[in-house]
Design an enzyme around this catalytic site. Structure first.
Site, PDB file in Angstrom:
ATOM      1  N   TYR A 245       0.846  -1.201   0.000  1.00  0.00           N
ATOM      2  CA  TYR A 245       0.000   0.000   0.000  1.00  0.00           C
ATOM      3  C   TYR A 245       0.883   1.255   0.000  1.00  0.00           C
ATOM      4  O   TYR A 245       1.814   1.388   0.800  1.00  0.00           O
ATOM      5  CB  TYR A 245      -0.957   0.008   1.205  1.00  0.00           C
ATOM      6  CG  TYR A 245      -1.637   1.352   1.353  1.00  0.00           C
ATOM      7  CD1 TYR A 245      -2.568   1.772   0.405  1.00  0.00           C
ATOM      8  CD2 TYR A 245      -1.299   2.221   2.386  1.00  0.00           C
ATOM      9  CE1 TYR A 245      -3.150   3.023   0.494  1.00  0.00           C
ATOM     10  CE2 TYR A 245      -1.889   3.475   2.483  1.00  0.00           C
ATOM     11  CZ  TYR A 245      -2.810   3.865   1.531  1.00  0.00           C
ATOM     12  OH  TYR A 245      -3.380   5.121   1.614  1.00  0.00           O
ATOM     13  N   CYS A 299     -10.682  13.083   4.721  1.00  0.00           N
ATOM     14  CA  CYS A 299     -11.672  14.082   5.120  1.00  0.00           C
ATOM     15  C   CYS A 299     -11.925  15.120   4.030  1.00  0.00           C
ATOM     16  O   CYS A 299     -12.408  16.212   4.305  1.00  0.00           O
ATOM     17  CB  CYS A 299     -11.232  14.787   6.401  1.00  0.00           C
ATOM     18  SG  CYS A 299     -11.239  13.720   7.839  1.00  0.00           S
ATOM     19  N   GLY A 300     -11.568  14.821   2.800  1.00  0.00           N
ATOM     20  CA  GLY A 300     -11.916  15.735   1.704  1.00  0.00           C
ATOM     21  C   GLY A 300     -10.843  16.739   1.339  1.00  0.00           C
ATOM     22  O   GLY A 300     -11.134  17.764   0.721  1.00  0.00           O
ATOM     23  N   THR A 302      -8.302  16.449  -0.813  1.00  0.00           N
ATOM     24  CA  THR A 302      -8.091  16.507  -2.260  1.00  0.00           C
ATOM     25  C   THR A 302      -9.249  17.248  -2.938  1.00  0.00           C
ATOM     26  O   THR A 302      -9.026  18.114  -3.794  1.00  0.00           O
ATOM     27  CB  THR A 302      -7.935  15.087  -2.834  1.00  0.00           C
ATOM     28  OG1 THR A 302      -6.779  14.497  -2.235  1.00  0.00           O
ATOM     29  CG2 THR A 302      -7.773  15.100  -4.338  1.00  0.00           C
ATOM     30  N   ALA A 408      -9.599   3.014  -1.785  1.00  0.00           N
ATOM     31  CA  ALA A 408      -9.130   2.810  -3.169  1.00  0.00           C
ATOM     32  C   ALA A 408      -8.701   4.162  -3.732  1.00  0.00           C
ATOM     33  O   ALA A 408      -9.294   5.192  -3.396  1.00  0.00           O
ATOM     34  CB  ALA A 408     -10.250   2.213  -4.014  1.00  0.00           C
TER      35      ALA A 408
END
Ligand code: SPV
Ligand code: MN
Length: 665
Positions: A245, A299-300, A302, A408
């Site tokens: 990963y 948590c957003g 990007t 993902a």
């Protein structure tokens, strides 16, 4: 904090310290594992770079070595090998591939992520420390012969624009073509000469050894029980073994971000910050205002970065002071995006979707569903096929299992994105006007609060709490503290981090007019936590993803003093009329006063609980500055005074009246 032992171990083995006989021995050994073209590349490296390659090779014992210069030819080989060895599969769109990590290797392994440090080196109370020698011995035992039947790939990376004084020369040794391919998209690769020169000039290298270890027939790491992510903070060497990963394996991302933080604490106290922040710019009437924003993983961050009209980065920021202009500036140590794919769709994320569906752009997807050569993920807004295969194996629609893992990802180069900064690379970085801090906070903080001053900015950053997410193995959604959304990547003591942050904003090299404003932001307020004023619907979040653009724009105006704000004990909030106008202008949405009240009222009991929890937690940290607690005590006192006058829930309208009566400005 530095003693002679540390200094000695940290210093670079300069050419003169490696005697010629040893150097020849190293070269002879390495050359024995290479073909002619790789030998040529090796000979272009300085002794200081050859030595760690030799050290890695003698322990990992690969069957061959490939030196990757990032050239078209080298990268064509890496891409081909990734497919041939089954580390990636080709998708039906040209230039798009998919990689799978094992079902139990889908996030950062926090339990096995440890700092190897001397007894006298203090490590954050939120991190795991191992005694230096014992840790080295353990991980070196695990890494012995791990590349026995594999090729060792060596890459040279600049964590930051090539030529910038804040960029870190970073060496990657791995046996994974997927890791190397991803790093090509995510980082600036350097030639052997340029890298050697940079190392000589900077006097240090971040050295990273990674091996996926033995692979199963489906090409995922077989020995997860021996997964280790060990970071030697005395010598800037990392050992990431038996995993794939990216958050564990791609060292220039979080592993080296941790080194950079420790380096700042030791050598750039109060003058450089390495933050878990996006950097993005907003065009306000021709002037671009740049913000950096910290949110815990998942948590957003990007998505928020993408709302900018000029994107610099979505995950990490190197923040420094330009002494000539007196400005706070930032560069991105990366040049690509490793973004969460769940929920990415054509309506909310048109620019990202353009890249994810076009053969013009190179894309590596991970841990989602492939059906007939096409990728599918949760929240993409398209119908799933009857069957396919994903990170768990065969998948059938009739079983109702999610198609993709919550963590993902997609990996792309930022210059694929239409809103990325497309000009000549800015070695000098961009000027920052605001620092944003937020978490997955369902009940406490209003949607936007602008900090009263720098001390308040630091306090807002320090007291973030957030629900844990699938980015870390074993996360169960419970809330945990997440100072500066960077606590997982800050090796030093939190007390030192706070002092370092405070010192940064007070650095006399920053001109007062150039100090960025601080904001606490919260897009995660839940309807169920805002029932006091407007009982009714309890399901879901109050805001929407697309509102982010408005929040970013209003913060830019608040920073510039172009809109009026309302004073509250914890900071300033925007006014309804400005937001209403902006919602309509920026996203064509009606913004109801009721929604405003839900988002911006102070729920005093929740806030006081947060303050008390923070005081309790930080009082356990060593060396905390008194002003930190003084600030929280002041918030608490003023909030309770407000509660006794108005009540436990204070709307913005009540706040305005209260201020007029009590605090003539
Ligand atoms: C994050 O989880 O914060 C990421 C992805 O940005 S990684 O750190 O690589 O796991
Ligand atoms: Mn991150």
């Amino acid at each position: 904090m530095t003693n002679d032992k540390q200094k000695q171990d940290k210093s670079l083995p300069s050419s003169s310290k490696i005697d010629m006989f040893r150097l020849e021995t190293m070269k002879t050994y390495l050359v024995g594992l290479m073909d002619e073209s790789n030998c040529d590349k090796l000979m272009r490296l300085s002794p200081a770079v050859i030595k760690p390659i030799f050290n890695g090779a003698t322990r990992l014992n690969p069957s061959s070595i490939f030196i990757n210069t990032g050239s078209d030819e080298d990268m064509a080989y890496i891409r081909l090998q990734a497919l041939k060895k089954g580390e990636e599969v080709a998708l039906s769109t040209k230039n798009h591939t998919c990689h799978f990590d094992g079902p139990d290797d889908q996030g950062r392994d926090t339990a096995n992520t440890r700092y190897l440090a001397y007894d006298e080196t203090p490590i954050s109370s939120l991190q795991h420390k191992l005694e230096h020698r014992a840790g080295l011995l353990e991980v070196r035992t695990i890494m012995n012969d791990l590349m026995k039947d594999k090729e060792m790939i060596v890459s040279f990376i600049s964590r930051g624009p090539v030529g910038s004084p804040v960029s870190d020369p970073t060496l990657q040794v791995t046996d994974s073509y997927y890791v190397t391919h991803s790093e090509f998209l995510l980082y600036r690769m350097m030639s052997p000469e340029a890298f050697s020169n940079d190392v000589e000039q900077k006097g240090y290298i971040f050295i990273n050894y990674h091996s996926a270890g033995a692979l199963t027939p489906t090409k995922v790491s077989a020995n997860l029980h021996n997964r280790r992510i060990y970071m030697d903070v005395e010598g800037w060497r990392s050992y990431s073994m038996n995993n794939q990963y990216a958050g564990n394996s791609i060292a220039p991302k979080k592993i080296n971000h941790r080194f950079a933080n420790m380096n700042n604490l030791r050598n750039y106290f109060g003058s450089r910050l390495d933050e878990h922040m996006f950097v993005t710019g907003f065009d306000l009437d021709g002037e671009v205002v740049y913000f950096a924003g910290a949110y815990p993983s998942g948590c957003g961050k990007t998505g928020t970065a993408m709302t900018g009209s000029i994107l610099i980065g979505d995950d990490l920021a190197k923040i420094f002071i330009d002494v000539t202009s007196g400005e706070v500036r930032a560069v991105n140590p990366e040049k690509g995006m490793f973004g969460i794919i769940e929920g990415v769709n054509r309506i909310d994320d048109p620019e990202t979707m353009e890249v994810l569906t076009s053969e013009k752009h190179e894309v590596i997807l991970s841990n989602l569903l492939i059906g007939n050569g096409q990728p599918y993920w949760e929240g993409m807004g398209e119908k799933f096929p009857q069957k396919g295969y994903n990170f768990k194996g065969e998948w059938h629609r009739k079983y109702g299992e999610p198609v993709s893992h919550k963590n993902a990802r997609f990996t792309i180069s930022l210059d694929s994105l239409a809103n990325h900064y497309q000009g000549k690379e800015k070695v000098k970085g961009v000027k920052l006007s605001g620092l944003l801090f937020g978490g997955r906070d369902y009940a406490t903080m209003p949607t936007i609060v602008m900090a009263h001053d720098w001390t308040n900015t630091v306090v807002h950053g320090a007291i973030i709490r957030s629900a844990t997410t699938a980015t870390e193995i074993g996360a169960d959604g419970t809330e945990k503290r997440s100072p500066f959304a960077n606590e997982a990547f800050f090796p030093g003591p939190l007390g030192d981090y706070i002092k370092h942050y405070l010192a940064f904003g007070r650095n006399p090299a920053i001109a007062a007019k150039n100090l960025p404003s601080g904001f606490q932001v919260n897009y995660w307020l839940h309807k169920s936590a805002r029932q006091a004023l407007f009982p009714g619907d309890t399901d879901g979040l109050i805001g929407e993803k697309r509102d982010t653009k408005v929040w970013m724009n209003i913060m830019a105006l608040m920073h510039q003093g172009r809109v009026e704000t309302i004073w509250t004990p914890i900071g300033r909030i925007p006014k309804y009329k400005d937001l209403q106008k902006m919602f309509s202008r920026v996203i064509g949405k009606e913004y109801k006063r009721e929604t405003y009240s839900q988002q911006f009222s102070l729920y005093i009991d929740n806030l006081v609980r947060r303050i008390d929890m923070s005081i309790l937690e930080f009082s356990k940290e060593k060396g905390m500055p008194e002003e930190f607690f003084y600030t929280l005590d002041t918030w608490r006192r003023d909030l309770l005074a407000l509660k006794s006058t108005i009540g436990p829930v204070v709307t913005p309208a009540q706040m305005i009246e209260y201020v007029a009566a009590n605090l003539p400005e």
